[in-house]
Design a protein around this motif. Structure first.
Motif, PDB file in Angstrom:
ATOM      1  N   ARG A 136       0.842  -1.194   0.000  1.00 26.55           N
ATOM      2  CA  ARG A 136       0.000   0.000   0.000  1.00 26.55           C
ATOM      3  C   ARG A 136       0.878   1.245   0.000  1.00 26.55           C
ATOM      4  NH1 ARG A 136      -3.573   0.272   4.948  1.00 26.55           N
ATOM      5  NH2 ARG A 136      -1.634  -0.383   5.979  1.00 26.55           N
ATOM      6  N   ALA A 137       0.496   2.231  -0.829  1.00 30.02           N
ATOM      7  CA  ALA A 137       1.254   3.469  -0.909  1.00 30.02           C
ATOM      8  C   ALA A 137       0.380   4.548  -1.522  1.00 30.02           C
ATOM      9  CB  ALA A 137       2.518   3.283  -1.739  1.00 30.02           C
ATOM     10  N   PHE A 138       0.781   5.799  -1.299  1.00 33.12           N
ATOM     11  CA  PHE A 138       0.118   6.933  -1.942  1.00 33.12           C
ATOM     12  C   PHE A 138       1.154   8.030  -2.147  1.00 33.12           C
ATOM     13  CE2 PHE A 138      -0.313   7.545   2.625  1.00 33.12           C
ATOM     14  CZ  PHE A 138      -0.028   8.895   2.826  1.00 33.12           C
ATOM     15  N   THR A 139       0.892   8.927  -3.083  1.00 36.48           N
ATOM     16  CA  THR A 139       1.857   9.975  -3.406  1.00 36.48           C
ATOM     17  C   THR A 139       1.590  11.243  -2.605  1.00 36.48           C
ATOM     18  OG1 THR A 139       0.530  10.836  -5.251  1.00 36.48           O
ATOM     19  CG2 THR A 139       2.147   9.112  -5.759  1.00 36.48           C
ATOM     20  N   VAL A 140       2.659  11.986  -2.332  1.00 36.74           N
ATOM     21  CA  VAL A 140       2.563  13.310  -1.705  1.00 36.74           C
ATOM     22  C   VAL A 140       3.593  14.215  -2.373  1.00 36.74           C
ATOM     23  CG1 VAL A 140       1.542  12.894   0.552  1.00 36.74           C
ATOM     24  CG2 VAL A 140       3.930  12.336   0.188  1.00 36.74           C
ATOM     25  N   GLN A 141       3.128  15.288  -2.971  1.00 38.36           N
ATOM     26  CA  GLN A 141       4.022  16.200  -3.681  1.00 38.36           C
ATOM     27  C   GLN A 141       4.514  17.309  -2.760  1.00 38.36           C
ATOM     28  OE1 GLN A 141       3.724  19.640  -4.682  1.00 38.36           O
ATOM     29  NE2 GLN A 141       5.703  19.503  -5.759  1.00 38.36           N
ATOM     30  N   ALA A 142       5.801  17.564  -2.796  1.00 37.83           N
ATOM     31  CA  ALA A 142       6.390  18.709  -2.104  1.00 37.83           C
ATOM     32  C   ALA A 142       7.805  18.875  -2.617  1.00 37.83           C
ATOM     33  CB  ALA A 142       6.399  18.515  -0.592  1.00 37.83           C
ATOM     34  N   GLN A 143       8.135  20.064  -3.069  1.00 33.47           N
ATOM     35  CA  GLN A 143       9.480  20.339  -3.566  1.00 33.47           C
ATOM     36  C   GLN A 143      10.321  20.841  -2.407  1.00 33.47           C
ATOM     37  OE1 GLN A 143       9.648  22.713  -7.099  1.00 33.47           O
ATOM     38  NE2 GLN A 143      11.885  22.813  -7.110  1.00 33.47           N
ATOM     39  N   LEU A 144      10.968  19.917  -1.732  1.00 30.73           N
ATOM     40  CA  LEU A 144      11.756  20.275  -0.558  1.00 30.73           C
ATOM     41  C   LEU A 144      12.846  21.274  -0.931  1.00 30.73           C
ATOM     42  CD1 LEU A 144      12.011  16.770   1.115  1.00 30.73           C
ATOM     43  CD2 LEU A 144      10.541  18.689   1.787  1.00 30.73           C
ATOM     44  N   GLY A 145      13.099  22.196  -0.002  1.00 33.57           N
ATOM     45  CA  GLY A 145      14.054  23.261  -0.271  1.00 33.57           C
ATOM     46  C   GLY A 145      13.405  24.546  -0.689  1.00 33.57           C
ATOM     47  N   THR A 146      12.079  24.518  -0.897  1.00 33.72           N
ATOM     48  CA  THR A 146      11.341  25.729  -1.245  1.00 33.72           C
ATOM     49  C   THR A 146      10.463  26.143  -0.058  1.00 33.72           C
ATOM     50  OG1 THR A 146       9.490  24.483  -2.202  1.00 33.72           O
ATOM     51  CG2 THR A 146      11.304  25.081  -3.680  1.00 33.72           C
ATOM     52  N   PRO A 147      10.109  27.422   0.033  1.00 37.47           N
ATOM     53  CA  PRO A 147       9.324  27.898   1.172  1.00 37.47           C
ATOM     54  C   PRO A 147       8.001  27.142   1.323  1.00 37.47           C
ATOM     55  CG  PRO A 147      10.229  29.749  -0.045  1.00 37.47           C
ATOM     56  CD  PRO A 147      10.507  28.531  -0.866  1.00 37.47           C
ATOM     57  N   GLY A 148       7.697  26.717   2.533  1.00 37.20           N
ATOM     58  CA  GLY A 148       6.435  26.063   2.831  1.00 37.20           C
ATOM     59  C   GLY A 148       6.376  24.588   2.490  1.00 37.20           C
ATOM     60  N   ALA A 149       7.449  24.045   1.884  1.00 37.61           N
ATOM     61  CA  ALA A 149       7.400  22.654   1.407  1.00 37.61           C
ATOM     62  C   ALA A 149       7.306  21.654   2.548  1.00 37.61           C
ATOM     63  CB  ALA A 149       8.611  22.355   0.540  1.00 37.61           C
ATOM     64  N   VAL A 150       8.028  21.887   3.630  1.00 41.20           N
ATOM     65  CA  VAL A 150       8.023  20.938   4.748  1.00 41.20           C
ATOM     66  C   VAL A 150       6.639  20.853   5.365  1.00 41.20           C
ATOM     67  CG1 VAL A 150       8.851  20.565   7.111  1.00 41.20           C
ATOM     68  CG2 VAL A 150      10.480  21.066   5.282  1.00 41.20           C
ATOM     69  N   GLU A 151       6.026  21.994   5.622  1.00 40.62           N
ATOM     70  CA  GLU A 151       4.694  21.995   6.227  1.00 40.62           C
ATOM     71  C   GLU A 151       3.678  21.354   5.292  1.00 40.62           C
ATOM     72  OE1 GLU A 151       1.749  22.130   8.830  1.00 40.62           O
ATOM     73  OE2 GLU A 151       3.865  22.545   9.264  1.00 40.62           O
ATOM     74  N   LYS A 152       3.789  21.652   3.982  1.00 41.38           N
ATOM     75  CA  LYS A 152       2.887  21.034   3.012  1.00 41.38           C
ATOM     76  C   LYS A 152       3.036  19.519   3.026  1.00 41.38           C
ATOM     77  CE  LYS A 152       1.675  20.960  -1.923  1.00 41.38           C
ATOM     78  NZ  LYS A 152       1.610  19.495  -2.008  1.00 41.38           N
ATOM     79  N   LEU A 153       4.273  19.048   3.054  1.00 46.86           N
ATOM     80  CA  LEU A 153       4.511  17.606   3.030  1.00 46.86           C
ATOM     81  C   LEU A 153       3.943  16.934   4.270  1.00 46.86           C
ATOM     82  CD1 LEU A 153       5.697  15.059   1.848  1.00 46.86           C
ATOM     83  CD2 LEU A 153       7.939  15.731   2.734  1.00 46.86           C
ATOM     84  N   LEU A 154       4.165  17.540   5.428  1.00 40.71           N
ATOM     85  CA  LEU A 154       3.649  16.946   6.664  1.00 40.71           C
ATOM     86  C   LEU A 154       2.125  16.964   6.696  1.00 40.71           C
ATOM     87  CD1 LEU A 154       6.201  18.421   9.219  1.00 40.71           C
ATOM     88  CD2 LEU A 154       6.045  16.043   8.454  1.00 40.71           C
ATOM     89  N   THR A 155       1.531  18.069   6.272  1.00 41.12           N
ATOM     90  CA  THR A 155       0.072  18.180   6.278  1.00 41.12           C
ATOM     91  C   THR A 155      -0.566  17.184   5.317  1.00 41.12           C
ATOM     92  OG1 THR A 155       0.158  20.526   6.874  1.00 41.12           O
ATOM     93  CG2 THR A 155      -1.874  19.735   5.853  1.00 41.12           C
ATOM     94  N   ASP A 156      -0.014  17.089   4.117  1.00 39.98           N
ATOM     95  CA  ASP A 156      -0.579  16.177   3.117  1.00 39.98           C
ATOM     96  C   ASP A 156      -0.335  14.719   3.483  1.00 39.98           C
ATOM     97  OD1 ASP A 156      -1.356  18.436   1.802  1.00 39.98           O
ATOM     98  OD2 ASP A 156       0.060  18.240   0.134  1.00 39.98           O
ATOM     99  N   THR A 157       0.817  14.450   4.085  1.00 40.64           N
ATOM    100  CA  THR A 157       1.083  13.083   4.544  1.00 40.64           C
ATOM    101  C   THR A 157       0.097  12.690   5.628  1.00 40.64           C
ATOM    102  OG1 THR A 157       3.442  13.218   4.007  1.00 40.64           O
ATOM    103  CG2 THR A 157       2.777  11.564   5.637  1.00 40.64           C
ATOM    104  N   GLU A 158      -0.124  13.584   6.584  1.00 39.64           N
ATOM    105  CA  GLU A 158      -1.077  13.303   7.659  1.00 39.64           C
ATOM    106  C   GLU A 158      -2.472  13.040   7.096  1.00 39.64           C
ATOM    107  OE1 GLU A 158      -2.621  15.175  11.919  1.00 39.64           O
ATOM    108  OE2 GLU A 158      -1.573  16.458  10.475  1.00 39.64           O
ATOM    109  N   ALA A 159      -2.883  13.854   6.122  1.00 40.32           N
ATOM    110  CA  ALA A 159      -4.196  13.668   5.504  1.00 40.32           C
ATOM    111  C   ALA A 159      -4.289  12.316   4.801  1.00 40.32           C
ATOM    112  CB  ALA A 159      -4.471  14.804   4.520  1.00 40.32           C
ATOM    113  N   GLY A 160      -3.229  11.950   4.086  1.00 42.53           N
ATOM    114  CA  GLY A 160      -3.227  10.668   3.392  1.00 42.53           C
ATOM    115  C   GLY A 160      -3.266   9.492   4.346  1.00 42.53           C
ATOM    116  N   LEU A 161      -2.538   9.612   5.448  1.00 46.20           N
ATOM    117  CA  LEU A 161      -2.540   8.539   6.450  1.00 46.20           C
ATOM    118  C   LEU A 161      -3.913   8.405   7.100  1.00 46.20           C
ATOM    119  CD1 LEU A 161       0.929   9.151   8.157  1.00 46.20           C
ATOM    120  CD2 LEU A 161       0.346   7.374   6.501  1.00 46.20           C
TER     121      LEU A 161
END
Length: 258
Positions: free
Chosen positions: A57-82
């Motif tokens: 089982r897997a799902f995708t989460v987009q975030a371009q690390l190294g750009t402003p707001g990317a870490v928070e976006k990744l964590l928020t979207d990962t949490e939503a997917g989980l």
């Protein structure tokens, strides 16, 4: 029962190469895997398809690390997917694999050609993003969880054409060392896994002469394969490795020599 059954994982830079192999291996061991990608959605979906074809089982989460707001976006979207998949946003495993090598070709850049942009890009992706993912991800990380930072043999060898990359990966290793005692209070381990040359699908690996030259660096006289690294990561995130933290794990096939 597979040893990561009912566990959840986030693997950054998992659309190809080592990241893809790690995602596939953790899923094969039973984990639900969030497959992070920067821009290649098709490749990320291919990773998910490979996981699912193997019964994982897997799902995708987009975030371009190294750009402003990317870490928070990744964590928020990962949490939503989980939450959508399990009813909980809890994360058991974080693998910081995404990297910026700092140059446009395999030859690298001599130190005099390293610009502020190259150096800042390496540090933003290779050191700052993992640090903030750990720091801010503590709200998701479960007790007795696992964090793995993917570094490189370049921090233990000498290759001036990769100085920016080496500097940033050395900084990542300090994240491991200094976060380990902090997270230990919750039973969370933090370790560095350091590959050397790994066939990640780049065009250079299509040239036998280049591969032979790279293979000579390993005691096994071959270049690494993504699965070689994924198997080591699978051990480090398992309960079998519960007594290992703050460590540098040489995954170079004998490339690093004292």
């Amino acid at each position: 029962m597979r040893r990561l059954e009912n566990k959840t994982a986030l693997v950054t830079g998992a659309s190809r190469g080592i990241g893809r192999a790690i995602a596939r291996r953790l899923a094969a061991d039973g984990a639900l895997v969030a497959v992070n990608y920067s821009s290649n959605e098709g490749a990320a979906k291919e990773t998910v398809a490979l996981v699912e074809e193997a019964g994982g089982r897997a799902f995708t989460v987009q975030a371009q690390l190294g750009t402003p707001g990317a870490v928070e976006k990744l964590l928020t979207d990962t949490e939503a997917g989980l939450r959508a998949a399990t009813g909980s946003g809890s994360l058991d495993i974080l693998v910081n694999n995404a990297a910026d090598v700092g140059f446009a070709n395999f030859a690298g850049e001599d130190p005099e050609h390293v610009t502020d942009e190259i150096l800042d890009g390496c540090y933003a992706v290779n050191a700052k993003a993992p640090f903030f993912l750990i720091r801010d991800g503590l709200r998701l990380l479960a007790d007795n969880g696992r964090v793995v930072n993917i570094s490189s043999a370049i921090t233990r060898t000498t290759y001036p054409q990769q100085i920016a990359y080496a500097m940033s990966k050395a900084a990542l290793e300090q994240v491991t060392r200094h976060m380990a005692p902090i997270l230990a209070a919750r039973g969370i381990t933090v370790n560095t896994v350091a590959p050397a040359v790994v066939d990640n699908g780049d065009p250079v690996f299509q040239y036998p002469e280049a591969v032979q030259q790279m293979a000579a660096g390993s005691m096994f006289n071959r270049v690494g394969q993504p699965a070689d690294i994924a198997d080591i990561v699978a051990f480090v995130v398992s309960d079998d490795a519960r007594w290992i933290t703050g460590s540098f794990i040489d995954a170079t096939g004998g490339t690093i020599r004292s």
